[in-house]
Scaffold this motif. Structure first.
Motif, PDB file in Angstrom:
ATOM      1  N   PRO A 181       0.665  -1.074  -0.148  1.00 18.28           N
ATOM      2  CA  PRO A 181      -0.130   0.114  -0.035  1.00 18.28           C
ATOM      3  C   PRO A 181       0.750   1.331  -0.071  1.00 18.28           C
ATOM      4  O   PRO A 181       0.394   2.264  -0.588  1.00 18.28           O
ATOM      5  CB  PRO A 181      -0.906  -0.227   1.155  1.00 18.28           C
ATOM      6  N   ALA A 182       1.960   1.163   0.624  1.00 15.54           N
ATOM      7  CA  ALA A 182       2.863   2.333   0.673  1.00 15.54           C
ATOM      8  C   ALA A 182       3.329   2.744  -0.664  1.00 15.54           C
ATOM      9  O   ALA A 182       3.313   3.719  -1.177  1.00 15.54           O
ATOM     10  CB  ALA A 182       4.000   2.232   1.735  1.00 15.54           C
ATOM     11  N   GLY A 183       3.710   1.699  -1.547  1.00 15.45           N
ATOM     12  CA  GLY A 183       4.301   1.980  -2.783  1.00 15.45           C
ATOM     13  C   GLY A 183       3.226   2.327  -3.652  1.00 15.45           C
ATOM     14  O   GLY A 183       3.357   3.460  -4.595  1.00 15.45           O
ATOM     15  N   LEU A 184       1.962   1.863  -3.660  1.00 17.52           N
ATOM     16  CA  LEU A 184       0.879   2.286  -4.456  1.00 17.52           C
ATOM     17  C   LEU A 184       0.468   3.751  -4.025  1.00 17.52           C
ATOM     18  O   LEU A 184       0.222   4.719  -4.892  1.00 17.52           O
ATOM     19  CB  LEU A 184      -0.197   1.287  -4.277  1.00 17.52           C
ATOM     20  N   LEU A 185       0.577   4.190  -2.807  1.00 19.80           N
ATOM     21  CA  LEU A 185       0.219   5.383  -2.570  1.00 19.80           C
ATOM     22  C   LEU A 185       1.119   6.350  -3.064  1.00 19.80           C
ATOM     23  O   LEU A 185       0.920   7.646  -3.398  1.00 19.80           O
ATOM     24  CB  LEU A 185       0.320   5.575  -0.774  1.00 19.80           C
ATOM     25  N   ILE A 186       2.512   6.085  -3.091  1.00 16.95           N
ATOM     26  CA  ILE A 186       3.391   7.039  -3.575  1.00 16.95           C
ATOM     27  C   ILE A 186       3.192   7.309  -5.154  1.00 16.95           C
ATOM     28  O   ILE A 186       3.281   8.234  -5.502  1.00 16.95           O
ATOM     29  CB  ILE A 186       4.892   6.241  -3.542  1.00 16.95           C
ATOM     30  N   MET A 187       2.854   6.276  -5.845  1.00 16.21           N
ATOM     31  CA  MET A 187       2.558   6.337  -7.230  1.00 16.21           C
ATOM     32  C   MET A 187       1.255   6.966  -7.681  1.00 16.21           C
ATOM     33  O   MET A 187       1.463   7.962  -8.201  1.00 16.21           O
ATOM     34  CB  MET A 187       2.300   4.888  -7.851  1.00 16.21           C
ATOM     35  N   LEU A 188       0.265   6.802  -6.596  1.00 18.47           N
ATOM     36  CA  LEU A 188      -0.757   7.629  -6.836  1.00 18.47           C
ATOM     37  C   LEU A 188      -0.616   9.009  -6.460  1.00 18.47           C
ATOM     38  O   LEU A 188      -1.235   9.750  -7.288  1.00 18.47           O
ATOM     39  CB  LEU A 188      -2.015   6.982  -6.090  1.00 18.47           C
ATOM     40  N   SER A 189       0.230   9.337  -5.572  1.00 19.42           N
ATOM     41  CA  SER A 189       0.205  10.790  -4.928  1.00 19.42           C
ATOM     42  C   SER A 189       0.821  11.527  -6.167  1.00 19.42           C
ATOM     43  O   SER A 189       0.872  12.560  -6.567  1.00 19.42           O
ATOM     44  CB  SER A 189       1.080  10.783  -3.719  1.00 19.42           C
ATOM     45  N   TYR A 190       1.875  10.880  -6.953  1.00 19.50           N
ATOM     46  CA  TYR A 190       2.651  11.511  -7.698  1.00 19.50           C
ATOM     47  C   TYR A 190       1.856  11.979  -9.034  1.00 19.50           C
ATOM     48  O   TYR A 190       1.873  12.915  -9.502  1.00 19.50           O
ATOM     49  CB  TYR A 190       3.824  10.755  -8.406  1.00 19.50           C
ATOM     50  N   HIS A 191       0.884  10.881  -9.443  1.00 21.98           N
ATOM     51  CA  HIS A 191      -0.058  11.070 -10.633  1.00 21.98           C
ATOM     52  C   HIS A 191      -1.083  12.168 -10.194  1.00 21.98           C
ATOM     53  O   HIS A 191      -1.359  12.697 -11.144  1.00 21.98           O
ATOM     54  CB  HIS A 191      -0.361   9.617 -11.064  1.00 21.98           C
ATOM     55  N   LEU A 192      -1.413  12.482  -8.921  1.00 25.66           N
ATOM     56  CA  LEU A 192      -2.236  13.218  -8.636  1.00 25.66           C
ATOM     57  C   LEU A 192      -1.642  14.371  -8.865  1.00 25.66           C
ATOM     58  O   LEU A 192      -2.110  15.705  -9.240  1.00 25.66           O
ATOM     59  CB  LEU A 192      -2.907  13.236  -7.327  1.00 25.66           C
ATOM     60  N   TYR A 193      -0.459  14.778  -8.563  1.00 23.38           N
ATOM     61  CA  TYR A 193       0.398  15.932  -8.505  1.00 23.38           C
ATOM     62  C   TYR A 193       0.819  16.451  -9.977  1.00 23.38           C
ATOM     63  O   TYR A 193       0.609  17.415 -10.397  1.00 23.38           O
ATOM     64  CB  TYR A 193       1.923  15.673  -7.794  1.00 23.38           C
ATOM     65  N   LEU A 194       0.981  15.193 -10.679  1.00 25.45           N
ATOM     66  CA  LEU A 194       1.315  15.552 -12.243  1.00 25.45           C
ATOM     67  C   LEU A 194      -0.015  16.333 -12.981  1.00 25.45           C
ATOM     68  O   LEU A 194      -0.010  17.023 -13.719  1.00 25.45           O
ATOM     69  CB  LEU A 194       1.572  14.236 -12.936  1.00 25.45           C
ATOM     70  N   ILE A 195      -1.306  15.245 -12.573  1.00 23.90           N
ATOM     71  CA  ILE A 195      -2.341  16.070 -12.719  1.00 23.90           C
ATOM     72  C   ILE A 195      -2.750  17.347 -12.652  1.00 23.90           C
ATOM     73  O   ILE A 195      -3.183  18.486 -13.422  1.00 23.90           O
ATOM     74  CB  ILE A 195      -3.732  15.103 -12.447  1.00 23.90           C
ATOM     75  N   TYR A 196      -2.426  17.746 -11.339  1.00 19.78           N
ATOM     76  CA  TYR A 196      -2.343  19.236 -10.962  1.00 19.78           C
ATOM     77  C   TYR A 196      -1.708  20.172 -11.721  1.00 19.78           C
ATOM     78  O   TYR A 196      -2.061  21.313 -12.038  1.00 19.78           O
ATOM     79  CB  TYR A 196      -2.215  19.240  -9.568  1.00 19.78           C
ATOM     80  N   ARG A 197      -0.398  19.646 -12.037  1.00 20.42           N
ATOM     81  CA  ARG A 197       0.711  20.602 -12.861  1.00 20.42           C
ATOM     82  C   ARG A 197       0.096  20.711 -14.186  1.00 20.42           C
ATOM     83  O   ARG A 197       0.506  21.660 -14.990  1.00 20.42           O
ATOM     84  CB  ARG A 197       2.049  19.864 -12.990  1.00 20.42           C
ATOM     85  N   VAL A 198      -0.368  19.487 -15.033  1.00 20.78           N
ATOM     86  CA  VAL A 198      -0.952  19.682 -16.108  1.00 20.78           C
ATOM     87  C   VAL A 198      -2.304  20.597 -16.320  1.00 20.78           C
ATOM     88  O   VAL A 198      -2.196  21.446 -17.471  1.00 20.78           O
ATOM     89  CB  VAL A 198      -1.323  18.268 -16.820  1.00 20.78           C
ATOM     90  N   LEU A 199      -2.976  20.534 -15.270  1.00 20.01           N
ATOM     91  CA  LEU A 199      -3.955  21.564 -15.264  1.00 20.01           C
ATOM     92  C   LEU A 199      -3.878  23.092 -15.061  1.00 20.01           C
ATOM     93  O   LEU A 199      -4.282  24.053 -15.658  1.00 20.01           O
ATOM     94  CB  LEU A 199      -5.210  21.151 -14.328  1.00 20.01           C
ATOM     95  N   ARG A 200      -2.812  23.358 -13.989  1.00 15.30           N
ATOM     96  CA  ARG A 200      -2.351  24.556 -13.496  1.00 15.30           C
ATOM     97  C   ARG A 200      -1.181  25.166 -14.469  1.00 15.30           C
ATOM     98  O   ARG A 200      -1.378  26.257 -14.871  1.00 15.30           O
ATOM     99  CB  ARG A 200      -2.158  24.584 -12.260  1.00 15.30           C
ATOM    100  N   CYS A 201      -0.340  24.405 -14.837  1.00 18.89           N
ATOM    101  CA  CYS A 201       1.067  24.800 -15.225  1.00 18.89           C
ATOM    102  C   CYS A 201       1.363  23.861 -16.513  1.00 18.89           C
ATOM    103  O   CYS A 201       2.291  23.238 -16.369  1.00 18.89           O
ATOM    104  CB  CYS A 201       2.216  25.138 -14.415  1.00 18.89           C
ATOM    105  N   PRO A 202       0.443  23.608 -17.500  1.00 19.73           N
ATOM    106  CA  PRO A 202       0.581  22.855 -18.477  1.00 19.73           C
ATOM    107  C   PRO A 202       1.966  22.954 -19.283  1.00 19.73           C
ATOM    108  O   PRO A 202       2.703  21.758 -19.650  1.00 19.73           O
ATOM    109  CB  PRO A 202      -0.429  23.168 -19.783  1.00 19.73           C
ATOM    110  N   ALA A 203       2.648  24.020 -19.380  1.00 16.73           N
ATOM    111  CA  ALA A 203       3.963  24.267 -20.117  1.00 16.73           C
ATOM    112  C   ALA A 203       5.225  23.739 -19.202  1.00 16.73           C
ATOM    113  O   ALA A 203       6.212  23.485 -19.911  1.00 16.73           O
ATOM    114  CB  ALA A 203       4.358  25.825 -20.278  1.00 16.73           C
ATOM    115  N   THR A 204       4.938  23.443 -18.039  1.00 16.33           N
ATOM    116  CA  THR A 204       6.050  22.864 -17.182  1.00 16.33           C
ATOM    117  C   THR A 204       6.100  21.274 -17.312  1.00 16.33           C
ATOM    118  O   THR A 204       7.055  20.760 -16.473  1.00 16.33           O
ATOM    119  CB  THR A 204       6.019  23.372 -15.839  1.00 16.33           C
TER     120      THR A 204
END
Length: 273
Positions: A14-37
């Motif tokens: 569960p800790a490894g899956l939580l790390i993967m999911l947290s990163y992809h949620l952060y990636l989605i936030y960056r794509v929506l807010r700062c797409p050029a980065t």
């Protein structure tokens, strides 16, 4: 209560899956807010500019756009086929006696039948969802192909841009699901390799998803004509630049011209509509 190796799966997986999911949620936030980065947002912005340039009505542009889309459709269908093949193979392993394969291999973790079954089901689900994502990507690419290849088309550019962006997003989702399937594959060797693969995968994906290249400022729908010999009667003393922004025709002197003529000079600017 004595700690056994079976508890490693309850903690590290569960800790490894939580790390993967947290990163992809952060990636989605960056794509929506700062797409050029991000690489995903950068590709989407470039695709929007590419579609707008291809939709200008030039027959050579149309044939080039269809060729590029056809290549992307081929890659999407190929990855969909690979995902379906791997999911079928894993399904066959689940339904056969070879699902007990890892009981004979030294694995630091839980090797009970329920855990092994959950391991296979996780890989199977990841590959099946990847297959669905790649099929949807091919679907939106085919839709964009129809829009671009329509003769005398007055389809808005935004329709084609939306199809291309959705196709790219589903493509990225399919790749991410394959990455998750790779993590579940490492789980078959134990909870510790699975957790280590999650950490390494996040670091690797962060390096691949980050973008530092500035977005190119495309000059679209603008034809610049240097004016050397011609002088407008109201600006005979000026040597300027004639900028023709055209939407419906190719020459500014056509009777059905629907664009604008903009005369930019060092001393004066005259606009006629």
């Amino acid at each position: 209560m004595e700690f056994t190796v079976e508890y490693l799966d309850l903690i590290l997986v569960p800790a490894g899956l939580l790390i993967m999911l947290s990163y992809h949620l952060y990636l989605i936030y960056r794509v929506l807010r700062c797409p050029a980065t991000t690489v995903i947002g950068y590709e989407n912005l470039n695709r929007m500019a590419w579609v707008e340039r291809m939709m200008q009505g030039n027959p050579s542009n149309t044939s080039l756009a269809l060729s590029v889309i056809s290549t992307n459709i081929s890659f999407a269908t190929f990855l969909a086929s690979v995902s379906l093949t791997l999911s079928s193979l894993i399904g066959a392993l689940v339904g056969s006696s070879s699902s007990n394969l890892f009981r004979n291999v030294f694995v630091l973790g839980d090797i009970k039948s329920n855990t092994v079954f959950l391991m296979y089901i996780s890989m199977l689900l990841a590959f099946m969802l990847a297959f669905v994502a790649f099929v949807q990507s091919a679907r939106y690419l085919i839709q964009a192909d129809f829009f671009i290849s329509t003769p005398n088309s007055d389809v808005p550019v935004e329709y084609v841009q939306s199809s291309m962006i959705r196709a790219n997003n589903f493509w990225q989702v399919g790749l991410r699901l394959i990455y998750f399937a790779m993590v579940f594959m490492f789980w078959s060797f134990g909870a510790i390799p699975m957790f280590a693969s999650c950490v390494v995968m996040v670091l690797f994906l962060y390096f691949l998803d980050s973008n530092s290249v500035p977005l190119h400022k495309y000059k679209l729908d603008k034809k610049v004509v240097e004016d050397v010999g011609y002088r407008p009667p109201w600006e005979a003393e000026h040597r300027g630049k004639l900028v023709v922004e055209d939407v419906g025709c190719r020459e500014p002197w056509e009777a059905e011209h629907r664009g604008k003529l903009v005369v930019e000079d060092l001393a004066a600017t005259v606009r006629t509509i």
